[in-house]
Design an enzyme around this catalytic site. Structure first.
Site, PDB file in Angstrom:
ATOM      1  N   HIS A   1     -23.799   2.139   3.330  1.00 14.93           N
ATOM      2  CA  HIS A   1     -24.574   1.183   4.151  1.00 14.93           C
ATOM      3  C   HIS A   1     -24.483   1.602   5.616  1.00 14.93           C
ATOM      4  CE1 HIS A   1     -25.893  -3.177   5.023  1.00 14.93           C
ATOM      5  NE2 HIS A   1     -25.943  -2.508   6.162  1.00 14.93           N
TER       6      HIS A   1
ATOM      7  N   HIS B   1     -26.880   2.202   9.466  1.00 14.08           N
ATOM      8  CA  HIS B   1     -28.127   2.109  10.241  1.00 14.08           C
ATOM      9  C   HIS B   1     -28.192   3.301  11.181  1.00 14.08           C
ATOM     10  CE1 HIS B   1     -28.844  -2.108   9.010  1.00 14.08           C
ATOM     11  NE2 HIS B   1     -27.526  -2.150   8.959  1.00 14.08           N
ATOM     12  N   LEU B   2     -29.256   4.093  11.033  1.00 17.43           N
ATOM     13  CA  LEU B   2     -29.415   5.265  11.894  1.00 17.43           C
ATOM     14  C   LEU B   2     -30.490   5.069  12.954  1.00 17.43           C
ATOM     15  CD1 LEU B   2     -29.145   7.885   9.040  1.00 17.43           C
ATOM     16  CD2 LEU B   2     -27.574   7.705  10.964  1.00 17.43           C
ATOM     17  N   ARG B   3     -31.323   4.019  12.771  1.00 20.82           N
ATOM     18  CA  ARG B   3     -32.496   3.798  13.654  1.00 20.82           C
ATOM     19  C   ARG B   3     -33.453   4.994  13.545  1.00 20.82           C
ATOM     20  NH1 ARG B   3     -30.472  -1.136  13.336  1.00 20.82           N
ATOM     21  NH2 ARG B   3     -28.878  -1.634  14.866  1.00 20.82           N
TER      22      ARG B   3
ATOM     23  N   ASN C   1     -34.281  -1.116   8.004  1.00 20.87           N
ATOM     24  CA  ASN C   1     -34.767  -2.145   8.941  1.00 20.87           C
ATOM     25  C   ASN C   1     -35.188  -1.540  10.281  1.00 20.87           C
ATOM     26  OD1 ASN C   1     -32.029  -1.616   9.585  1.00 20.87           O
ATOM     27  ND2 ASN C   1     -31.711  -3.665  10.433  1.00 20.87           N
TER      28      ASN C   1
ATOM     29  N   LYS D   1     -33.694  -2.905  -0.494  1.00 26.72           N
ATOM     30  CA  LYS D   1     -32.863  -3.841   0.269  1.00 26.72           C
ATOM     31  C   LYS D   1     -33.590  -5.149   0.484  1.00 26.72           C
ATOM     32  CE  LYS D   1     -29.559  -5.287   3.115  1.00 26.72           C
ATOM     33  NZ  LYS D   1     -28.930  -4.661   4.277  1.00 26.72           N
TER      34      LYS D   1
ATOM     35  N   HIS E   1     -28.563  -8.486   1.706  1.00 25.42           N
ATOM     36  CA  HIS E   1     -27.941  -9.144   2.853  1.00 25.42           C
ATOM     37  C   HIS E   1     -27.750 -10.588   2.404  1.00 25.42           C
ATOM     38  CE1 HIS E   1     -27.046  -9.669   7.219  1.00 25.42           C
ATOM     39  NE2 HIS E   1     -27.110 -10.917   6.788  1.00 25.42           N
TER      40      HIS E   1
ATOM     41  N   HIS F   1     -21.792  -5.710   2.760  1.00 26.03           N
ATOM     42  CA  HIS F   1     -20.885  -6.189   3.822  1.00 26.03           C
ATOM     43  C   HIS F   1     -20.360  -7.597   3.571  1.00 26.03           C
ATOM     44  CE1 HIS F   1     -24.750  -7.752   5.023  1.00 26.03           C
ATOM     45  NE2 HIS F   1     -25.135  -6.679   5.666  1.00 26.03           N
TER      46      HIS F   1
ATOM     47  N   ASP G   1     -21.811  -0.312   7.580  1.00 27.25           N
ATOM     48  CA  ASP G   1     -22.746  -1.137   8.341  1.00 27.25           C
ATOM     49  C   ASP G   1     -22.743  -0.730   9.814  1.00 27.25           C
ATOM     50  OD1 ASP G   1     -24.736  -2.981   8.750  1.00 27.25           O
ATOM     51  OD2 ASP G   1     -23.382  -4.701   8.888  1.00 27.25           O
TER      52      ASP G   1
ATOM     53  N   HIS H   1     -26.427  -0.373  18.832  1.00 26.40           N
ATOM     54  CA  HIS H   1     -27.218  -1.098  19.836  1.00 26.40           C
ATOM     55  C   HIS H   1     -26.723  -0.601  21.189  1.00 26.40           C
ATOM     56  CE1 HIS H   1     -28.974  -4.112  17.105  1.00 26.40           C
ATOM     57  NE2 HIS H   1     -27.800  -4.119  16.495  1.00 26.40           N
TER      58      HIS H   1
ATOM     59  N   ALA I   1     -26.540  -8.264  17.234  1.00 26.24           N
ATOM     60  CA  ALA I   1     -25.495  -8.150  16.209  1.00 26.24           C
ATOM     61  C   ALA I   1     -25.385  -6.723  15.711  1.00 26.24           C
ATOM     62  CB  ALA I   1     -25.825  -9.075  15.041  1.00 26.24           C
TER      63      ALA I   1
HETATM   64  C1  NCD Z   1     -27.482  -4.785  11.548  1.00 27.03           C
HETATM   65  C2  NCD Z   1     -28.422  -4.067  12.516  1.00 27.03           C
HETATM   66  O1  NCD Z   1     -28.164  -4.069  13.725  1.00 27.03           O
HETATM   67  O2  NCD Z   1     -29.393  -3.458  12.062  1.00 27.03           O
HETATM   68  N1  NCD Z   1     -26.638  -5.674  12.297  1.00 27.03           N
HETATM   69  C3  NCD Z   1     -25.467  -6.215  11.877  1.00 27.03           C
HETATM   70  O3  NCD Z   1     -24.920  -7.062  12.600  1.00 27.03           O
HETATM   71  N2  NCD Z   1     -24.881  -5.866  10.771  1.00 27.03           N
HETATM   72  C4  NCD Z   1     -28.273  -5.482  10.498  1.00 27.03           C
HETATM   73  C5  NCD Z   1     -27.453  -5.964   9.314  1.00 27.03           C
HETATM   74  O4  NCD Z   1     -26.978  -5.162   8.493  1.00 27.03           O
HETATM   75  O5  NCD Z   1     -27.262  -7.175   9.192  1.00 27.03           O
HETATM   76 ZN    ZN Z   2     -26.459  -3.485   7.893  1.00 27.00          ZN
END
Ligand code: NCD
Ligand code: ZN
Length: 344
Positions: free
Chosen positions: A13, A15-17, A41, A99, A136, A174, A247, A251, A263
């Site tokens: 899990h 996030h790479l953007r 996402n 997802k 989620h 998560h 996860d 940011h 978040a």
């Molecule tokens: C994640 C994100 O920033 O894409 N943020 C997070 O707080 N975990 C999204 C997610 O997995 O809920």
């Molecule tokens: Zn996530």
């Protein structure tokens, strides 16, 4: 034990953007993991196999020379996802899962599912083809307390889904509560969960006592210490239902240190060291390999990695910040703090 050798871990899990963010996130994640489930996402989200393969190619363009990194792709489920798209996953070499974000639950989830019953035809296909549904697991109604949202999801959304689709493969992503851990334990072997480093190492006191610490703010939110204790117990128990999913969610510093901070914790560069710290703190470092390198691959039906990594028990200072995007910084989880384990 002062060194430990593990099968190379995977991150189930992350996030790479997209775009310029990949210059930071891909080398960081690929320095630690062989495979990673790349969350969909983006803005706009990754909704089809075709879009997932194009995203994968953009990720691959940032993998450093000589590094073997294998991004595993995921489709973002919406109220309008066609059941036909699921068949395409079955025939795709690189897409592994779907997802579900309840609409409004977290960062970039506005296009998520408004009512799970809207996607029951898709769930039928996932069950038929044994493609994992990643969840989620939080309800989003504004009157429900943020600390209760995960438990309410289990009772109100997930239990009925499992009753209807008893053979569906599900990863509750998560998890943050003892309720979720016990829920997963009570199900058959088709239901598993990922656990992040922040939910093993911290609780809501770390985020809220002595001033609000925005870099500990992620969703689902950190809970009280008793939940952290249970998560540590199940993660280090050797039960294959629980495996690694960082996860890691980048940011920029300005977006986190903000009157309305977003978040997500960024842990990609130091993830295995953070997990080693958590496991060692409860005297279970020997259980790390199953959790980080075996159980996830087994659940997804993928081969275990053949390469190895070695961790040494030596002080390791997490960098204060990393460059991110044009002229911004990203503050990693536990920036500037010292961990006891270092990847060689
Ligand atoms: C994640 C994100 O920033 O894409 N943020 C997070 O707080 N975990 C999204 C997610 O997995 O809920
Ligand atoms: Zn996530």
């Amino acid at each position: 034990m002062n060194t430990i050798t593990l099968t190379q871990p995977d991150d189930w899990h992350a996030h790479l953007r997209d775009g310029k963010a990949l210059e930071r996130t891909v080398p960081d994640l690929a320095s630690q993991f062989h495979r990673a489930i790349c969350m969909p996402n983006l803005v706009p989200p990754v909704k089809t196999v075709e879009e997932a393969l194009a995203y994968r190619a953009r990720i691959m363009a940032h993998v450093p020379e000589g590094v073997a990194f294998d991004p595993r792709m995921v489709l973002y489920l919406t109220d309008h996802t066609s059941p036909d798209e699921i068949q395409k996953i079955k025939h795709s070499e690189h897409v592994n899962a779907v997802k579900l974000y309840p609409a409004g639950a977290t960062t970039n989830s506005a296009n998520g599912v408004s009512d799970i019953r809207n996607v029951y035809a898709v769930l039928e296909q996932l069950e038929k083809y044994q493609i994992p549904l990643l969840l989620h697991g939080e309800v989003t109604h504004s009157h429900i307390d943020i600390f209760d949202r995960e438990k309410r999801f289990l009772d109100e959304v997930l239990q009925p889904v499992i009753q209807q689709f008893s053979d569906l493969k599900i990863v509750l992503e998560h998890i943050t509560t003892a309720d979720a851990a016990q829920f997963v334990l009570a199900q058959g072997r088709k239901v598993a969960a990922t656990i992040t480093p922040q939910h093993l190492l911290f609780n809501r006191n770390d985020m809220l006592v002595g001033g609000i610490k925005p870099h500990f703010y992620c969703l689902p939110i950190l809970k009280r210490q008793s939940h952290q204790t249970t998560l540590l117990e199940v993660a280090t128990s050797g039960n294959p239902k629980f495996f690694l999913g960082t996860d890691s969610a980048p940011h920029a510093q300005d977006a986190k240190e903000n009157a309305c901070g977003c978040a997500g914790c960024y842990s990609a560069f130091t993830a295995i060291e953070l997990y080693a710290q958590a496991f060692d703190q409860v005297g279970k470092i020997e259980r790390l390999e199953g959790f980080s390198s075996h159980f996830g691959a087994d659940f997804y039906g993928l081969p275990r990695n053949t390469q190895q990594i070695t961790l040494v028990k030596e002080d390791f200072v997490i960098p204060e910040s990393f460059d991110y995007l044009e002229d911004q910084k990203i503050i990693p989880l536990l920036a500037g703090k010292t961990l006891q384990w270092r990847k060689m």
